[in-house]
Design a protein around this motif. Structure first.
Motif, PDB file in Angstrom:
ATOM      1  N   VAL A  69       0.858  -1.189   0.000  1.00  0.00           N
ATOM      2  CA  VAL A  69       0.000   0.000   0.000  1.00  0.00           C
ATOM      3  C   VAL A  69       0.890   1.233   0.000  1.00  0.00           C
ATOM      4  O   VAL A  69       2.015   1.201   0.504  1.00  0.00           O
ATOM      5  N   ASN A  70       0.405   2.337  -0.572  1.00  0.00           N
ATOM      6  CA  ASN A  70       1.270   3.495  -0.834  1.00  0.00           C
ATOM      7  C   ASN A  70       1.264   4.543   0.275  1.00  0.00           C
ATOM      8  O   ASN A  70       1.571   5.707   0.038  1.00  0.00           O
ATOM      9  N   HIS A  71       0.922   4.138   1.503  1.00  0.00           N
ATOM     10  CA  HIS A  71       1.042   5.032   2.655  1.00  0.00           C
ATOM     11  C   HIS A  71       1.483   4.223   3.871  1.00  0.00           C
ATOM     12  O   HIS A  71       1.149   3.039   3.994  1.00  0.00           O
ATOM     13  N   PHE A  72       2.222   4.882   4.755  1.00  0.00           N
ATOM     14  CA  PHE A  72       2.550   4.321   6.056  1.00  0.00           C
ATOM     15  C   PHE A  72       1.565   4.865   7.082  1.00  0.00           C
ATOM     16  O   PHE A  72       1.122   6.015   6.973  1.00  0.00           O
ATOM     17  N   PRO A  73       1.229   4.087   8.103  1.00  0.00           N
ATOM     18  CA  PRO A  73       0.472   4.681   9.213  1.00  0.00           C
ATOM     19  C   PRO A  73       1.351   5.629  10.013  1.00  0.00           C
ATOM     20  O   PRO A  73       2.565   5.468  10.084  1.00  0.00           O
ATOM     21  N   LYS A  74       0.732   6.634  10.575  1.00  0.00           N
ATOM     22  CA  LYS A  74       1.355   7.591  11.500  1.00  0.00           C
ATOM     23  C   LYS A  74       2.344   8.556  10.853  1.00  0.00           C
ATOM     24  O   LYS A  74       3.052   9.263  11.557  1.00  0.00           O
ATOM     25  N   THR A  75       2.386   8.644   9.520  1.00  0.00           N
ATOM     26  CA  THR A  75       3.217   9.693   8.915  1.00  0.00           C
ATOM     27  C   THR A  75       2.527  11.053   8.952  1.00  0.00           C
ATOM     28  O   THR A  75       3.100  12.057   8.528  1.00  0.00           O
ATOM     29  N   THR A  76       1.305  11.094   9.468  1.00  0.00           N
ATOM     30  CA  THR A  76       0.655  12.390   9.678  1.00  0.00           C
ATOM     31  C   THR A  76       1.450  13.242  10.667  1.00  0.00           C
ATOM     32  O   THR A  76       1.205  14.440  10.772  1.00  0.00           O
ATOM     33  N   GLY A  77       2.403  12.626  11.370  1.00  0.00           N
ATOM     34  CA  GLY A  77       3.266  13.389  12.260  1.00  0.00           C
ATOM     35  C   GLY A  77       4.078  14.446  11.559  1.00  0.00           C
ATOM     36  O   GLY A  77       4.573  15.381  12.201  1.00  0.00           O
ATOM     37  N   ILE A  78       4.240  14.334  10.241  1.00  0.00           N
ATOM     38  CA  ILE A  78       4.919  15.381   9.479  1.00  0.00           C
ATOM     39  C   ILE A  78       4.069  15.932   8.340  1.00  0.00           C
ATOM     40  O   ILE A  78       4.375  17.000   7.812  1.00  0.00           O
ATOM     41  N   PRO A 363      17.818  27.158   2.891  1.00  0.00           N
ATOM     42  CA  PRO A 363      16.540  26.475   2.611  1.00  0.00           C
ATOM     43  C   PRO A 363      15.654  26.421   3.848  1.00  0.00           C
ATOM     44  O   PRO A 363      16.127  26.222   4.969  1.00  0.00           O
ATOM     45  N   TRP A 364      14.360  26.590   3.631  1.00  0.00           N
ATOM     46  CA  TRP A 364      13.359  26.518   4.686  1.00  0.00           C
ATOM     47  C   TRP A 364      12.306  25.483   4.297  1.00  0.00           C
ATOM     48  O   TRP A 364      11.801  25.497   3.182  1.00  0.00           O
ATOM     49  N   LEU A 365      11.980  24.604   5.222  1.00  0.00           N
ATOM     50  CA  LEU A 365      10.895  23.651   4.986  1.00  0.00           C
ATOM     51  C   LEU A 365       9.563  24.335   5.275  1.00  0.00           C
ATOM     52  O   LEU A 365       9.348  24.863   6.370  1.00  0.00           O
ATOM     53  N   LEU A 366       8.667  24.327   4.296  1.00  0.00           N
ATOM     54  CA  LEU A 366       7.347  24.927   4.478  1.00  0.00           C
ATOM     55  C   LEU A 366       6.332  23.895   4.948  1.00  0.00           C
ATOM     56  O   LEU A 366       5.572  24.130   5.872  1.00  0.00           O
ATOM     57  N   GLU A 367       6.298  22.737   4.288  1.00  0.00           N
ATOM     58  CA  GLU A 367       5.357  21.688   4.655  1.00  0.00           C
ATOM     59  C   GLU A 367       5.733  20.400   3.942  1.00  0.00           C
ATOM     60  O   GLU A 367       6.567  20.394   3.026  1.00  0.00           O
ATOM     61  N   VAL A 368       5.105  19.297   4.375  1.00  0.00           N
ATOM     62  CA  VAL A 368       5.291  17.991   3.752  1.00  0.00           C
ATOM     63  C   VAL A 368       3.911  17.484   3.343  1.00  0.00           C
ATOM     64  O   VAL A 368       2.977  17.478   4.159  1.00  0.00           O
ATOM     65  N   ASN A 369       3.772  17.064   2.092  1.00  0.00           N
ATOM     66  CA  ASN A 369       2.483  16.605   1.563  1.00  0.00           C
ATOM     67  C   ASN A 369       2.468  15.081   1.476  1.00  0.00           C
ATOM     68  O   ASN A 369       3.398  14.476   0.933  1.00  0.00           O
ATOM     69  N   CYS A 370       1.392  14.470   2.002  1.00  0.00           N
ATOM     70  CA  CYS A 370       1.312  13.008   2.015  1.00  0.00           C
ATOM     71  C   CYS A 370       0.914  12.447   0.653  1.00  0.00           C
ATOM     72  O   CYS A 370       1.262  11.313   0.333  1.00  0.00           O
ATOM     73  N   SER A 371       0.183  13.183  -0.150  1.00  0.00           N
ATOM     74  CA  SER A 371      -0.212  12.735  -1.489  1.00  0.00           C
ATOM     75  C   SER A 371       0.065  13.868  -2.466  1.00  0.00           C
ATOM     76  O   SER A 371      -0.848  14.595  -2.879  1.00  0.00           O
ATOM     77  N   PRO A 372       1.333  14.066  -2.845  1.00  0.00           N
ATOM     78  CA  PRO A 372       1.647  15.158  -3.770  1.00  0.00           C
ATOM     79  C   PRO A 372       0.910  14.986  -5.088  1.00  0.00           C
ATOM     80  O   PRO A 372       0.713  13.856  -5.559  1.00  0.00           O
ATOM     81  N   ALA A 373       0.493  16.102  -5.661  1.00  0.00           N
ATOM     82  CA  ALA A 373      -0.289  16.068  -6.896  1.00  0.00           C
ATOM     83  C   ALA A 373       0.510  15.395  -8.009  1.00  0.00           C
ATOM     84  O   ALA A 373       1.654  15.758  -8.279  1.00  0.00           O
ATOM     85  N   LEU A 374      -0.103  14.394  -8.655  1.00  0.00           N
ATOM     86  CA  LEU A 374       0.539  13.669  -9.746  1.00  0.00           C
ATOM     87  C   LEU A 374      -0.202  13.858 -11.060  1.00  0.00           C
ATOM     88  O   LEU A 374       0.030  13.116 -12.010  1.00  0.00           O
ATOM     89  N   GLY A 375      -1.094  14.839 -11.107  1.00  0.00           N
ATOM     90  CA  GLY A 375      -1.758  15.146 -12.362  1.00  0.00           C
ATOM     91  C   GLY A 375      -0.829  15.893 -13.306  1.00  0.00           C
ATOM     92  O   GLY A 375       0.196  16.453 -12.893  1.00  0.00           O
ATOM     93  N   VAL A 376      -1.160  15.895 -14.579  1.00  0.00           N
ATOM     94  CA  VAL A 376      -0.327  16.536 -15.597  1.00  0.00           C
ATOM     95  C   VAL A 376      -1.072  17.750 -16.141  1.00  0.00           C
ATOM     96  O   VAL A 376      -2.139  17.621 -16.737  1.00  0.00           O
ATOM     97  N   GLU A 377      -0.494  18.937 -15.909  1.00  0.00           N
ATOM     98  CA  GLU A 377      -1.091  20.182 -16.391  1.00  0.00           C
ATOM     99  C   GLU A 377      -0.203  20.900 -17.386  1.00  0.00           C
ATOM    100  O   GLU A 377      -0.654  21.831 -18.038  1.00  0.00           O
ATOM    101  N   CYS A 378       1.069  20.499 -17.486  1.00  0.00           N
ATOM    102  CA  CYS A 378       1.996  21.163 -18.386  1.00  0.00           C
ATOM    103  C   CYS A 378       3.137  20.204 -18.712  1.00  0.00           C
ATOM    104  O   CYS A 378       3.207  19.083 -18.188  1.00  0.00           O
ATOM    105  N   THR A 379       4.036  20.647 -19.579  1.00  0.00           N
ATOM    106  CA  THR A 379       5.170  19.799 -19.994  1.00  0.00           C
ATOM    107  C   THR A 379       6.069  19.454 -18.818  1.00  0.00           C
ATOM    108  O   THR A 379       6.570  18.322 -18.719  1.00  0.00           O
ATOM    109  N   ALA A 380       6.286  20.410 -17.917  1.00  0.00           N
ATOM    110  CA  ALA A 380       7.158  20.143 -16.775  1.00  0.00           C
ATOM    111  C   ALA A 380       6.594  19.033 -15.903  1.00  0.00           C
ATOM    112  O   ALA A 380       7.354  18.205 -15.372  1.00  0.00           O
ATOM    113  N   ASP A 381       5.277  18.993 -15.737  1.00  0.00           N
ATOM    114  CA  ASP A 381       4.663  17.922 -14.949  1.00  0.00           C
ATOM    115  C   ASP A 381       4.990  16.560 -15.535  1.00  0.00           C
ATOM    116  O   ASP A 381       5.397  15.639 -14.817  1.00  0.00           O
ATOM    117  N   ARG A 382       4.800  16.409 -16.832  1.00  0.00           N
ATOM    118  CA  ARG A 382       5.057  15.104 -17.452  1.00  0.00           C
ATOM    119  C   ARG A 382       6.542  14.767 -17.430  1.00  0.00           C
ATOM    120  O   ARG A 382       6.923  13.612 -17.216  1.00  0.00           O
TER     121      ARG A 382
END
Length: 606
Positions: A69-78, A363-382
């Motif tokens: 499965v593509n998630h770990f339990p308890k990674t909501t800690g970050i 560098p500054w950490l702003l946030e961590v996303n558990c399901s980063p967007a994987l949709g394609v909206e432009c050439t850089a995305d693909r």
């Protein structure tokens, strides 16, 4: 026919709701077939279950080395902003300034009085600008910037939360304007971005009360008012990180990432212009200048890092020292929760780290996303996301190895255990007989614990066979023989792991021509030291040996340490080779820090 061998059954991908089509397209290109939820074939099992959201506890417990499965339990800690803040505060209290890579933040409404006292203790010239965002939201929704705390109403928090708990609010008027609540206060909606922007402007002019739903927890964060810009446009990085295993800890970073830009020039005198201050694509795609050709960044608002460095090899983003700091931030953030994340060998997780870089190249950490967007909206995305998922498939294939999913019967779990002949995998008739006595029940429980331990040992062995680099993925923790041994059990070894990361930062700063204290910029050091480090790295033209031919930023010394770590063998081999013990490694790190403090009379050790 004699000698005929039946081909193994195909691997099966199971998808949850709202999963982008790119995921299924790439997996199918790797030989997977999609699981049919409506009428699954009898006996068919899935091998990878990909969800945009979290799994149920029962789904986590059923995951194993065969069914991932593509998630770990308890990674909501970050991945939840308030939890991330609490964990980084705790780590900073224990380990010091090496964890000073997260902007000063407070949780609202619970820490509102603390925030007020903090601001009251500052002079008028010192008072910062703040950015507010919900603790469990994404894509730039309901984010706004304020100059004065008078724009935050603690009373609205309390009143709204009390009303929610009592559930005694009157029903809404169906005839009223949906953009205004019953008391005439402006509110933001999830679908109408133009309304949100108007409300931001109204808040700054103090013509309306706050435009957020105060029934949600928020985090208020000190705004980074001197960001690194490109041709006047603010930028940040979306970096992809793969948590392959929590026990032992194995952390991979994808060498390409997204460089995201604002679509209007940065201007501190105009805080109500979200197109100049936020880099989220979900916001900037509504800008009138999104499709126009802009100086330096052209049309759109995203580039791949590889493409950006190919066209701008001398830019500050090519600094190897910067990327070592970013890798340290990724590893340190994961260390804050690694000991508490359960791992049954059936989980992996792709995370999205959002990193902002200021004008001193810190560098500054702003946030961590558990399901980063994987949709394609432009050439850089693909360009970034398609190989990102394809290389992830290859890593999972390495873990399956020769005795992969096809060698086990359908169903996984207990059936897989029975096929391996391990304890605790008895048939239903056997279970009925063993439960007749208390002693038999105890033996069964012991057998299940033994089976779980053997599963974990087998999972750790499979992880050890995954190479240090697979496609665009690079192993960033562990990065040498000492951290490899520490990674086998982070619980109890956390201080030594942090000390090794700290020492690696110092070694990298020295190797790239900067003073050792230049690494302070990753852990609360002075801007002058960071600027000196940037001058040392960019004076080489930005295209030195620290960057590979395709533009991926790499550190040759760091890579050499990673390769040596993976190919050196098990922890027992390391012990036999006479590597330092845990206590001696910590002691040496402290001695190095003290000697550096004595040599650098005015500097601070990292």
């Amino acid at each position: 026919m004699e000698g005929y061998m039946e081909s193994p059954p195909p691997l099966v991908l199971r998808l949850g709701e709202r999963v982008p089509s790119l995921v299924s397209d790439v997996f199918e290109g790797k030989g997977y077939v999609e699981y049919d939820e409506d009428s699954p074939p009898e006996g068919q099992m899935w091998h990878v279950f990909w969800k945009a959201g979290r799994f149920k506890p029962s789904e986590y417990s059923e995951a194993n080395a065969v069914q991932r499965v593509n998630h770990f339990p308890k990674t909501t800690g970050i991945t939840k902003k308030d939890c991330l803040l609490r964990n980084l505060r705790r780590m900073r209290a224990i380990h010091g300034n090496v964890f000073n890579f997260f902007p000063e933040s407070y949780i609202l409404p619970t820490e509102y009085p603390t925030l007020v006292r903090k601001c009251e203790s500052m002079s008028t010239d010192e008072k910062p600008i703040w950015i507010l965002k919900p603790t469990d939201s994404s894509q730039g929704r309901k984010i706004f910037i304020i100059r004065d705390l008078s724009e935050i109403s603690y009373g609205h928090f309390a009143a709204s939360m009390t009303a929610d708990l009592c559930d005694d609010r009157p029903p809404p008027d169906p005839l009223r304007d949906p953009k205004v609540d019953d008391k005439g206060r402006a509110i933001a909606t999830d679908l109408d971005m133009s309304t949100t922007l108007k409300m931001l402007k109204a808040r700054l002019h103090k013509t309306v009360t706050p435009c957020v739903k105060f029934t949600e927890m928020h985090i208020v964060q000190r705004y980074i008012d001197r960001p690194l810009c490109f041709h006047g446009y603010k930028l940040d990085l979306r970096i992809y990180v793969l948590l392959l295993s929590a026990q032992p800890l194995r952390l991979y970073c994808y060498r390409d990432c997204l460089v995201r830009f604002a679509t209007q020039k940065y201007d501190m005198s105009d805080l109500d212009n979200s197109y100049a201050h936020l880099t989220n694509t979900s916001i900037n795609k509504n800008s009138a200048s999104y499709s126009t050709v802009k100086e330096g960044i052209k049309a759109g608002c995203k580039w791949s890092l590889h493409q950006f460095l190919r066209e701008h090899p001398d830019h500050a983003l090519s600094s190897p020292l910067l990327w070592e700091r970013i890798k340290a931030i990724i590893s340190l953030t994961m260390l804050s929760i690694a000991a508490s994340v359960p791992d049954n060998g059936g989980c992996f997780e792709l995370l999205g780290y959002d990193v902002m870089i200021d004008d001193s190249l810190r560098p500054w950490l702003l946030e961590v996303n558990c399901s980063p967007a994987l949709g394609v909206e432009c050439t850089a995305d693909r360009e970034v996301k398609e190989p990102l998922i394809a290389d992830l498939c290859d890593i999972l294939a390495f873990q399956r190895g020769g005795g992969g999913a096809a060698s086990l019967p359908a169903g996984g779990g207990a059936r897989a255990a029975k096929a391996r002949g391990w304890p605790g995998a008895s048939s239903s008739s056997d279970e009925g007989s063993t439960r007749t006595t208390k002693r038999a029940g105890s033996e069964e429980a012991f057998a299940r614990v033994l089976f779980a331990r053997r599963e974990a040992m087998a999972a750790a062995e499979r992880v050890a066979h995954v190479p240090s680099t697979v496609g665009g993925y690079e192993l960033i923790f562990p990065f040498n023989a000492i951290t490899k041994r520490l990674a086998e059990s982070i619980s109890g070894n956390e201080p030594a792991a942090v000390a090794e990361i700290r020492a690696e930062l110092q070694r990298t700063a020295t190797a790239h021509g900067g003073a050792p204290e230049a690494a302070e910029s990753a852990s609360g050091g002075s801007g002058e030291a960071a600027r000196a480090a940037r001058g040392a790295t960019t004076s080489r033209g930005g295209g030195g040996s620290g960057r590979s031919s395709d533009g991926a930023v790499m550190s040759s010394s760091f890579r050499a340490g990673v390769n040596a770590c993976v190919h050196r063998g098990s922890a027992r081999t390391a012990d036999a080779a006479g590597l330092p013990t845990l206590a001696s490694s910590v002691q040496r790190s402290r001695q190095r820090s003290r000697s550096r403090e004595q040599q650098n009379s005015g500097g601070r050790a990292v």
